[in-house]
Design a protein around this motif. Structure first.
Motif, PDB file in Angstrom:
ATOM      1  N   GLY A 141       0.762  -1.289   0.081  1.00  0.00           N
ATOM      2  CA  GLY A 141       0.161  -0.087   0.112  1.00  0.00           C
ATOM      3  C   GLY A 141       0.903   1.253  -0.097  1.00  0.00           C
ATOM      4  O   GLY A 141       0.718   2.256  -0.810  1.00  0.00           O
ATOM      5  N   ILE A 142       1.827   1.306   0.600  1.00  0.00           N
ATOM      6  CA  ILE A 142       2.796   2.401   0.961  1.00  0.00           C
ATOM      7  C   ILE A 142       3.393   2.490  -0.322  1.00  0.00           C
ATOM      8  O   ILE A 142       3.961   3.610  -0.824  1.00  0.00           O
ATOM      9  N   ARG A 143       4.060   1.458  -0.804  1.00  0.00           N
ATOM     10  CA  ARG A 143       4.973   1.553  -2.113  1.00  0.00           C
ATOM     11  C   ARG A 143       4.151   2.066  -3.199  1.00  0.00           C
ATOM     12  O   ARG A 143       4.695   2.842  -3.891  1.00  0.00           O
ATOM     13  N   HIS A 144       2.934   1.735  -3.424  1.00  0.00           N
ATOM     14  CA  HIS A 144       2.379   1.826  -4.547  1.00  0.00           C
ATOM     15  C   HIS A 144       1.323   3.218  -4.479  1.00  0.00           C
ATOM     16  O   HIS A 144       1.085   3.790  -5.549  1.00  0.00           O
ATOM     17  N   GLN A 145       1.170   3.623  -3.152  1.00  0.00           N
ATOM     18  CA  GLN A 145       0.308   4.969  -3.115  1.00  0.00           C
ATOM     19  C   GLN A 145       1.060   6.021  -2.365  1.00  0.00           C
ATOM     20  O   GLN A 145       0.487   7.336  -2.466  1.00  0.00           O
ATOM     21  N   GLY A 146       2.392   5.552  -1.940  1.00  0.00           N
ATOM     22  CA  GLY A 146       2.960   6.622  -1.009  1.00  0.00           C
ATOM     23  C   GLY A 146       2.447   6.602   0.207  1.00  0.00           C
ATOM     24  O   GLY A 146       1.310   6.240   0.456  1.00  0.00           O
ATOM     25  N   LEU A 147       3.117   6.909   1.247  1.00  0.00           N
ATOM     26  CA  LEU A 147       2.736   6.940   2.670  1.00  0.00           C
ATOM     27  C   LEU A 147       1.711   8.046   2.885  1.00  0.00           C
ATOM     28  O   LEU A 147       0.596   7.310   3.557  1.00  0.00           O
ATOM     29  N   GLY A 148       1.557   9.069   2.363  1.00  0.00           N
ATOM     30  CA  GLY A 148       0.345  10.151   2.397  1.00  0.00           C
ATOM     31  C   GLY A 148      -0.943   9.414   1.921  1.00  0.00           C
ATOM     32  O   GLY A 148      -2.004   9.623   2.142  1.00  0.00           O
ATOM     33  N   GLY A 149      -0.481   9.086   0.574  1.00  0.00           N
ATOM     34  CA  GLY A 149      -1.677   8.490  -0.273  1.00  0.00           C
ATOM     35  C   GLY A 149      -2.438   7.350   0.290  1.00  0.00           C
ATOM     36  O   GLY A 149      -3.491   7.171   0.195  1.00  0.00           O
ATOM     37  N   TYR A 150      -1.589   6.444   0.763  1.00  0.00           N
ATOM     38  CA  TYR A 150      -1.905   5.175   1.504  1.00  0.00           C
ATOM     39  C   TYR A 150      -2.896   5.513   2.561  1.00  0.00           C
ATOM     40  O   TYR A 150      -4.200   5.177   2.741  1.00  0.00           O
ATOM     41  N   PHE A 151      -2.631   6.490   3.505  1.00  0.00           N
ATOM     42  CA  PHE A 151      -3.423   6.889   4.757  1.00  0.00           C
ATOM     43  C   PHE A 151      -4.591   7.753   4.368  1.00  0.00           C
ATOM     44  O   PHE A 151      -5.719   7.558   4.804  1.00  0.00           O
ATOM     45  N   LYS A 152      -4.558   8.541   3.212  1.00  0.00           N
ATOM     46  CA  LYS A 152      -5.623   9.273   2.581  1.00  0.00           C
ATOM     47  C   LYS A 152      -6.698   8.391   2.020  1.00  0.00           C
ATOM     48  O   LYS A 152      -7.786   8.726   2.200  1.00  0.00           O
ATOM     49  N   ASN A 153      -6.325   7.447   1.354  1.00  0.00           N
ATOM     50  CA  ASN A 153      -7.200   6.697   0.505  1.00  0.00           C
ATOM     51  C   ASN A 153      -7.845   5.590   1.653  1.00  0.00           C
ATOM     52  O   ASN A 153      -9.001   5.417   1.481  1.00  0.00           O
ATOM     53  N   MET A 154      -7.172   5.337   2.776  1.00  0.00           N
ATOM     54  CA  MET A 154      -7.978   4.597   3.560  1.00  0.00           C
ATOM     55  C   MET A 154      -8.924   5.185   4.257  1.00  0.00           C
ATOM     56  O   MET A 154      -9.935   4.790   4.545  1.00  0.00           O
ATOM     57  N   MET A 155      -8.541   6.337   5.052  1.00  0.00           N
ATOM     58  CA  MET A 155      -9.457   6.944   5.568  1.00  0.00           C
ATOM     59  C   MET A 155     -10.355   8.184   5.193  1.00  0.00           C
ATOM     60  O   MET A 155     -11.267   8.461   5.722  1.00  0.00           O
ATOM     61  N   PHE A 156      -9.920   8.555   3.901  1.00  0.00           N
ATOM     62  CA  PHE A 156     -10.873   9.654   3.201  1.00  0.00           C
ATOM     63  C   PHE A 156     -11.198   9.174   1.873  1.00  0.00           C
ATOM     64  O   PHE A 156     -10.756   9.792   0.669  1.00  0.00           O
ATOM     65  N   PRO A 157     -12.109   8.055   1.841  1.00  0.00           N
ATOM     66  CA  PRO A 157     -12.451   7.872   0.252  1.00  0.00           C
ATOM     67  C   PRO A 157     -13.363   8.930  -0.388  1.00  0.00           C
ATOM     68  O   PRO A 157     -13.919   9.786   0.402  1.00  0.00           O
ATOM     69  N   PRO A 158     -13.292   9.013  -1.491  1.00  0.00           N
ATOM     70  CA  PRO A 158     -13.854   9.759  -2.596  1.00  0.00           C
ATOM     71  C   PRO A 158     -15.507   9.806  -2.336  1.00  0.00           C
ATOM     72  O   PRO A 158     -15.827   8.885  -2.085  1.00  0.00           O
ATOM     73  N   GLY A 159     -15.913  10.987  -2.088  1.00  0.00           N
ATOM     74  CA  GLY A 159     -17.401  11.122  -1.828  1.00  0.00           C
ATOM     75  C   GLY A 159     -17.915  11.160  -0.484  1.00  0.00           C
ATOM     76  O   GLY A 159     -19.098  11.510  -0.210  1.00  0.00           O
ATOM     77  N   LEU A 160     -17.190  10.819   0.569  1.00  0.00           N
ATOM     78  CA  LEU A 160     -17.541  10.901   1.629  1.00  0.00           C
ATOM     79  C   LEU A 160     -17.363  12.143   2.453  1.00  0.00           C
ATOM     80  O   LEU A 160     -16.115  12.917   2.198  1.00  0.00           O
ATOM     81  N   PRO A 161     -18.428  12.974   2.967  1.00  0.00           N
ATOM     82  CA  PRO A 161     -18.094  14.182   3.656  1.00  0.00           C
ATOM     83  C   PRO A 161     -16.909  14.155   4.556  1.00  0.00           C
ATOM     84  O   PRO A 161     -16.747  13.234   5.569  1.00  0.00           O
ATOM     85  N   LYS A 162     -15.996  15.186   4.595  1.00  0.00           N
ATOM     86  CA  LYS A 162     -14.728  15.333   5.606  1.00  0.00           C
ATOM     87  C   LYS A 162     -15.332  15.269   7.007  1.00  0.00           C
ATOM     88  O   LYS A 162     -14.499  14.496   7.702  1.00  0.00           O
ATOM     89  N   PRO A 163     -16.269  15.941   7.448  1.00  0.00           N
ATOM     90  CA  PRO A 163     -16.492  15.995   8.788  1.00  0.00           C
ATOM     91  C   PRO A 163     -16.853  14.232   9.246  1.00  0.00           C
ATOM     92  O   PRO A 163     -16.614  13.888  10.281  1.00  0.00           O
ATOM     93  N   LEU A 164     -17.670  13.640   8.432  1.00  0.00           N
ATOM     94  CA  LEU A 164     -18.203  12.255   8.796  1.00  0.00           C
ATOM     95  C   LEU A 164     -16.854  11.472   8.745  1.00  0.00           C
ATOM     96  O   LEU A 164     -16.926  10.769   9.719  1.00  0.00           O
ATOM     97  N   ALA A 165     -16.040  11.818   7.733  1.00  0.00           N
ATOM     98  CA  ALA A 165     -14.797  10.996   7.688  1.00  0.00           C
ATOM     99  C   ALA A 165     -13.927  11.048   8.964  1.00  0.00           C
ATOM    100  O   ALA A 165     -13.593  10.043   9.340  1.00  0.00           O
ATOM    101  N   ILE A 166     -13.779  12.239   9.276  1.00  0.00           N
ATOM    102  CA  ILE A 166     -12.809  12.496  10.521  1.00  0.00           C
ATOM    103  C   ILE A 166     -13.545  11.909  11.707  1.00  0.00           C
ATOM    104  O   ILE A 166     -12.691  11.418  12.696  1.00  0.00           O
ATOM    105  N   ALA A 167     -14.864  12.126  11.753  1.00  0.00           N
ATOM    106  CA  ALA A 167     -15.367  11.780  13.258  1.00  0.00           C
ATOM    107  C   ALA A 167     -15.790  10.237  13.335  1.00  0.00           C
ATOM    108  O   ALA A 167     -15.397   9.788  14.524  1.00  0.00           O
ATOM    109  N   LEU A 168     -15.906   9.721  12.067  1.00  0.00           N
ATOM    110  CA  LEU A 168     -16.413   8.317  12.242  1.00  0.00           C
ATOM    111  C   LEU A 168     -15.538   7.412  11.404  1.00  0.00           C
ATOM    112  O   LEU A 168     -15.007   6.350  12.005  1.00  0.00           O
ATOM    113  N   PHE A 169     -15.576   7.807  10.020  1.00  0.00           N
ATOM    114  CA  PHE A 169     -14.758   6.683   9.271  1.00  0.00           C
ATOM    115  C   PHE A 169     -13.592   6.257   9.514  1.00  0.00           C
ATOM    116  O   PHE A 169     -13.068   5.101   9.495  1.00  0.00           O
TER     117      PHE A 169
END
Length: 264
Positions: A141-169
């Motif tokens: 995951g880190i090799r193909h997406q980069g360290l920041g990209g790996y955690f971003k794709n994991m925790m903040f999927p496209p289309g999910l509101p940021k407040p909901l992502a930060i608080a719950l997802f």
């Protein structure tokens, strides 16, 4: 009223977790060198030997072990690798095929006479498999997406509101990725093999006790039913042993595929 003078030796003793405690193979041997470790090594050598015999000199028209090996390869490729890895399936087939066959063989040792112990009912073995997959997933995951990209794709999927992502997802996804996923990956295999072996041992011991050790007319009915249950459970256990090898390898392919292709 219970007769307290009846000695313990005259009572049926149900098998317990002591079934899974093995002493060293000989006096003075390392504490870890036990029967499960010995048969785990034998299983690895057997898988290597079968693979060599099947594919060292492949024929245009497969027969015997090569035919069986190709069936196993096609099953893992079509049912496990391709659905989760797509175009990368062939690249990961050596790992997935080896994992599936070895886990299946270690499971099936639970119904092999004289051995009669599923290696994966010792938690250490599923944990090692799960840790290998877990480390590989994080690395890819880190090799193909980069360290920041790996955690971003994991925790903040496209289309999910940021407040909901930060608080719950995001917290739930972090918990799942780093704790729940590897834990359940190992425990699912271990728990099924542990419980299955314990049930088979119980009904086998009950049948032996009531029919051989302490035969009575009423007890013979219990003994016959226990033997019938042991036979039925053996067939069911073989199916579960295959299913757990399939599920463990499928989850490994899913984790690897998710690391390689986060968009899916």
């Amino acid at each position: 009223m219970v007769n307290v003078n009846v000695p313990v030796a005259d009572e049926f003793q149900a098998p317990g977790v002591g079934l899974f405690d093995f002493p060293p193979l000989w006096d003075g041997a390392p504490y870890w060198l036990t029967k499960p470790v010995l048969f785990a090594v034998v299983g690895v050598m057997l898988v290597c030997g079968l693979a060599w015999a099947a594919f060292a000199r492949p024929k245009l028209v497969p027969r015997g072990l090569q035919n069986a090996g190709e069936y196993a390869y096609e099953f893992v490729r079509d049912q496990i690798a391709r659905p989760f890895l797509g175009r990368d399936a062939e690249r990961w087939m050596p790992l997935l095929l080896s994992m599936f066959v070895l886990i299946l063989l270690w499971n099936l040792l639970g119904v092999v006479p004289l051995v009669q112990f599923p290696i994966n009912s010792h938690i250490a073995f599923p944990v090692i498999f799960a840790l290998v997959v877990y480390v590989l997933k994080i690395y890819l995951g880190i090799r193909h997406q980069g360290l920041g990209g790996y955690f971003k794709n994991m925790m903040f999927p496209p289309g999910l509101p940021k407040p909901l992502a930060i608080a719950l997802f995001a917290p739930l996804e972090l918990l799942y990725t780093f704790v729940t996923a590897p834990f359940t990956h190992a425990v699912r295999l271990f728990a099924n093999m542990f419980a299955g072996h314990l049930l088979l041992a119980f009904f086998s011991a009950a049948g032996f006790w009531f029919l051989i050790v302490h035969p009575t007319v009423p007890g013979s009915v219990v003994g016959v039913l226990s033997v019938a249950m042991a036979v039925a459970l053996t067939g069911l256990e073989i199916f579960i042993q295959f299913l757990q090898a399939f599920l463990f390898t499928m989850l490994a392919a899913m984790f690897i595929g998710g690391a390689l292709h986060p968009e899916h």
